[in-house]
Motif scaffolding. Structure first.
Motif, PDB file in Angstrom:
ATOM      1  N   LYS A   7       0.837  -1.205   0.000  1.00 20.47           N
ATOM      2  CA  LYS A   7       0.000   0.000   0.000  1.00 20.47           C
ATOM      3  C   LYS A   7       0.875   1.260   0.000  1.00 20.47           C
ATOM      4  O   LYS A   7       0.624   2.195  -0.748  1.00 20.47           O
ATOM      5  CB  LYS A   7      -0.915  -0.025   1.223  1.00 20.47           C
ATOM      6  N   THR A  11       1.189   4.034  -2.955  1.00 23.00           N
ATOM      7  CA  THR A  11       0.979   5.460  -2.691  1.00 23.00           C
ATOM      8  C   THR A  11       2.165   6.276  -3.182  1.00 23.00           C
ATOM      9  O   THR A  11       1.992   7.336  -3.797  1.00 23.00           O
ATOM     10  CB  THR A  11       0.745   5.701  -1.185  1.00 23.00           C
ATOM     11  N   ASP A  34     -11.835   4.452  -1.477  1.00 17.89           N
ATOM     12  CA  ASP A  34     -11.290   3.373  -2.314  1.00 17.89           C
ATOM     13  C   ASP A  34     -12.381   2.707  -3.147  1.00 17.89           C
ATOM     14  O   ASP A  34     -12.295   1.530  -3.461  1.00 17.89           O
ATOM     15  CB  ASP A  34     -10.614   2.320  -1.425  1.00 17.89           C
ATOM     16  N   ASP A  35     -13.409   3.458  -3.521  1.00 19.06           N
ATOM     17  CA  ASP A  35     -14.535   2.871  -4.248  1.00 19.06           C
ATOM     18  C   ASP A  35     -14.333   2.825  -5.755  1.00 19.06           C
ATOM     19  O   ASP A  35     -15.044   2.118  -6.449  1.00 19.06           O
ATOM     20  CB  ASP A  35     -15.817   3.648  -3.941  1.00 19.06           C
ATOM     21  N   ASP A  39      -6.802   5.445  -9.745  1.00 15.86           N
ATOM     22  CA  ASP A  39      -6.050   6.064  -8.650  1.00 15.86           C
ATOM     23  C   ASP A  39      -5.963   7.578  -8.766  1.00 15.86           C
ATOM     24  O   ASP A  39      -5.916   8.279  -7.757  1.00 15.86           O
ATOM     25  CB  ASP A  39      -4.625   5.497  -8.594  1.00 15.86           C
ATOM     26  N   GLN A  53      -4.999   4.353 -13.646  1.00 14.57           N
ATOM     27  CA  GLN A  53      -4.720   3.296 -12.665  1.00 14.57           C
ATOM     28  C   GLN A  53      -3.200   3.134 -12.646  1.00 14.57           C
ATOM     29  O   GLN A  53      -2.592   2.829 -13.671  1.00 14.57           O
ATOM     30  CB  GLN A  53      -5.406   2.000 -13.073  1.00 14.57           C
ATOM     31  N   TYR A  71      -7.688  -6.861 -10.695  1.00 10.07           N
ATOM     32  CA  TYR A  71      -7.996  -6.503  -9.310  1.00 10.07           C
ATOM     33  C   TYR A  71      -8.911  -7.567  -8.707  1.00 10.07           C
ATOM     34  O   TYR A  71      -9.459  -8.404  -9.420  1.00 10.07           O
ATOM     35  CB  TYR A  71      -8.655  -5.115  -9.239  1.00 10.07           C
TER      36      TYR A  71
END
Length: 144
Positions: A7, A11, A34-35, A39, A53, A71
Protein backbone atom coordinates in the motif's frame (compact mmCIF):
# COMPACT_ATOMS: atom_id res chain seq x y z
CA UNK A 1 6.36 -7.34 1.12
CA UNK A 2 3.25 -7.33 3.27
CA UNK A 3 -0.06 -5.62 2.52
CA UNK A 4 0.98 -2.43 4.34
CA UNK A 5 4.28 -2.28 2.42
CA UNK A 6 2.47 -2.74 -0.91
CA UNK A 7 0.00 0.00 0.00
CA UNK A 8 2.84 2.41 0.87
CA UNK A 9 4.72 1.51 -2.31
CA UNK A 10 1.56 2.10 -4.36
CA UNK A 11 0.98 5.46 -2.69
CA UNK A 12 4.57 6.49 -3.42
CA UNK A 13 4.11 5.52 -7.09
CA UNK A 14 0.88 7.55 -7.30
CA UNK A 15 2.65 10.60 -5.86
CA UNK A 16 5.54 10.13 -8.28
CA UNK A 17 3.15 9.96 -11.25
CA UNK A 18 1.24 13.01 -9.97
CA UNK A 19 4.46 15.01 -9.71
CA UNK A 20 5.47 14.02 -13.26
CA UNK A 21 2.07 15.11 -14.55
CA UNK A 22 2.17 18.45 -12.73
CA UNK A 23 5.65 19.22 -14.11
CA UNK A 24 4.22 18.58 -17.60
CA UNK A 25 1.39 21.08 -17.04
CA UNK A 26 -1.46 18.74 -16.07
CA UNK A 27 -3.80 19.17 -13.13
CA UNK A 28 -4.16 16.08 -10.95
CA UNK A 29 -7.05 14.99 -8.75
CA UNK A 30 -7.59 11.99 -6.49
CA UNK A 31 -10.86 10.18 -5.89
CA UNK A 32 -11.89 10.21 -2.24
CA UNK A 33 -12.16 6.71 -0.76
CA UNK A 34 -11.29 3.37 -2.31
CA UNK A 35 -14.53 2.87 -4.25
CA UNK A 36 -13.18 3.66 -7.71
CA UNK A 37 -10.97 1.45 -9.87
CA UNK A 38 -8.68 4.35 -10.80
CA UNK A 39 -6.05 6.06 -8.65
CA UNK A 40 -5.70 9.51 -10.24
CA UNK A 41 -7.47 11.84 -12.63
CA UNK A 42 -5.36 13.87 -15.06
CA UNK A 43 -6.63 17.05 -16.70
CA UNK A 44 -4.67 18.20 -19.74
CA UNK A 45 -6.34 21.65 -19.88
CA UNK A 46 -7.13 20.82 -23.53
CA UNK A 47 -10.47 19.26 -22.70
CA UNK A 48 -9.12 15.77 -22.02
CA UNK A 49 -9.66 14.24 -18.61
CA UNK A 50 -8.32 10.70 -18.02
CA UNK A 51 -8.79 8.13 -15.26
CA UNK A 52 -5.41 6.58 -14.41
CA UNK A 53 -4.72 3.30 -12.67
CA UNK A 54 -1.14 3.32 -11.35
CA UNK A 55 0.73 0.01 -11.21
CA UNK A 56 4.22 -0.27 -9.76
CA UNK A 57 6.94 -2.80 -9.14
CA UNK A 58 10.59 -2.93 -8.22
CA UNK A 59 11.01 -6.71 -7.97
CA UNK A 60 12.33 -8.94 -10.74
CA UNK A 61 10.87 -12.40 -11.11
CA UNK A 62 12.89 -14.74 -13.35
CA UNK A 63 14.61 -11.79 -15.01
CA UNK A 64 11.58 -9.61 -15.77
CA UNK A 65 9.19 -7.34 -13.91
CA UNK A 66 5.66 -8.73 -13.70
CA UNK A 67 2.78 -6.25 -13.51
CA UNK A 68 -0.79 -7.28 -12.71
CA UNK A 69 -3.52 -5.54 -14.69
CA UNK A 70 -6.32 -7.05 -12.66
CA UNK A 71 -8.00 -6.50 -9.31
CA UNK A 72 -9.96 -8.44 -6.72
CA UNK A 73 -9.28 -11.37 -4.47
CA UNK A 74 -9.12 -14.99 -5.58
CA UNK A 75 -11.03 -14.50 -8.83
CA UNK A 76 -9.08 -11.59 -10.31
CA UNK A 77 -10.95 -9.40 -12.78
CA UNK A 78 -9.71 -7.37 -15.72
CA UNK A 79 -10.27 -3.62 -15.63
CA UNK A 80 -12.72 -2.28 -18.21
CA UNK A 81 -12.92 0.89 -20.31
CA UNK A 82 -15.86 1.94 -18.10
CA UNK A 83 -13.47 1.99 -15.09
CA UNK A 84 -10.06 3.14 -16.38
CA UNK A 85 -8.72 5.04 -19.40
CA UNK A 86 -4.96 4.46 -18.97
CA UNK A 87 -2.54 2.46 -16.88
CA UNK A 88 0.60 4.21 -15.73
CA UNK A 89 3.20 1.55 -14.94
CA UNK A 90 6.08 2.64 -12.71
CA UNK A 91 9.14 0.40 -12.64
CA UNK A 92 11.61 1.77 -10.14
CA UNK A 93 14.45 -0.70 -10.58
CA UNK A 94 15.58 -0.32 -14.19
CA UNK A 95 19.37 0.04 -14.53
CA UNK A 96 19.08 3.59 -15.89
CA UNK A 97 16.42 4.83 -13.45
CA UNK A 98 12.68 4.75 -13.00
CA UNK A 99 10.62 3.97 -16.10
CA UNK A 100 7.06 5.13 -16.77
CA UNK A 101 4.74 3.47 -19.28
CA UNK A 102 1.47 5.21 -20.18
CA UNK A 103 -0.69 2.47 -21.69
CA UNK A 104 -4.26 2.82 -22.99
CA UNK A 105 -6.55 0.20 -21.46
CA UNK A 106 -7.43 -1.12 -24.94
CA UNK A 107 -3.84 -2.34 -25.35
CA UNK A 108 -3.90 -4.58 -22.26
CA UNK A 109 -5.02 -8.09 -23.21
CA UNK A 110 -3.79 -10.12 -20.21
CA UNK A 111 -4.16 -10.01 -16.43
CA UNK A 112 -0.37 -9.95 -16.03
CA UNK A 113 2.35 -8.71 -18.39
CA UNK A 114 6.15 -8.64 -18.27
CA UNK A 115 8.39 -5.61 -18.58
CA UNK A 116 12.15 -5.29 -18.99
CA UNK A 117 14.67 -2.63 -19.92
CA UNK A 118 16.02 -2.83 -23.48
CA UNK A 119 18.56 -5.65 -23.70
CA UNK A 120 17.73 -6.90 -20.20
CA UNK A 121 15.50 -9.93 -20.92
CA UNK A 122 17.30 -13.08 -19.73
CA UNK A 123 16.67 -14.98 -23.00
CA UNK A 124 17.46 -12.15 -25.46
CA UNK A 125 16.14 -14.08 -28.43
CA UNK A 126 14.34 -12.45 -31.34
CA UNK A 127 10.99 -13.01 -29.67
CA UNK A 128 12.10 -11.32 -26.44
CA UNK A 129 14.32 -8.59 -27.89
CA UNK A 130 12.01 -5.75 -26.83
CA UNK A 131 9.40 -5.37 -24.14
CA UNK A 132 5.97 -5.60 -25.85
CA UNK A 133 4.91 -2.28 -24.30
CA UNK A 134 8.16 -0.39 -24.91
CA UNK A 135 6.41 1.93 -27.38
CA UNK A 136 4.42 3.31 -24.44
CA UNK A 137 7.40 4.31 -22.33
CA UNK A 138 7.21 8.02 -21.40
CA UNK A 139 4.16 8.55 -23.63
CA UNK A 140 2.73 11.36 -21.49
CA UNK A 141 1.51 12.91 -24.75
CA UNK A 142 -1.26 10.27 -24.91
CA UNK A 143 -2.91 12.05 -21.99
CA UNK A 144 -3.18 15.34 -23.93
Amino acid sequence: MGEQGRKLSGTAAELLVASRLIVRGFSVSWPIGDDDQYDLISDSHNGKISRLQVKSTSTKLRGTFHVNFSYGGGSRKMYTKAQVDYFVVVISAYPNGTAFYIVPIEVIKAKCMRFWAPGEHPYRTGRWRGCPLEDYRDRWDLLR
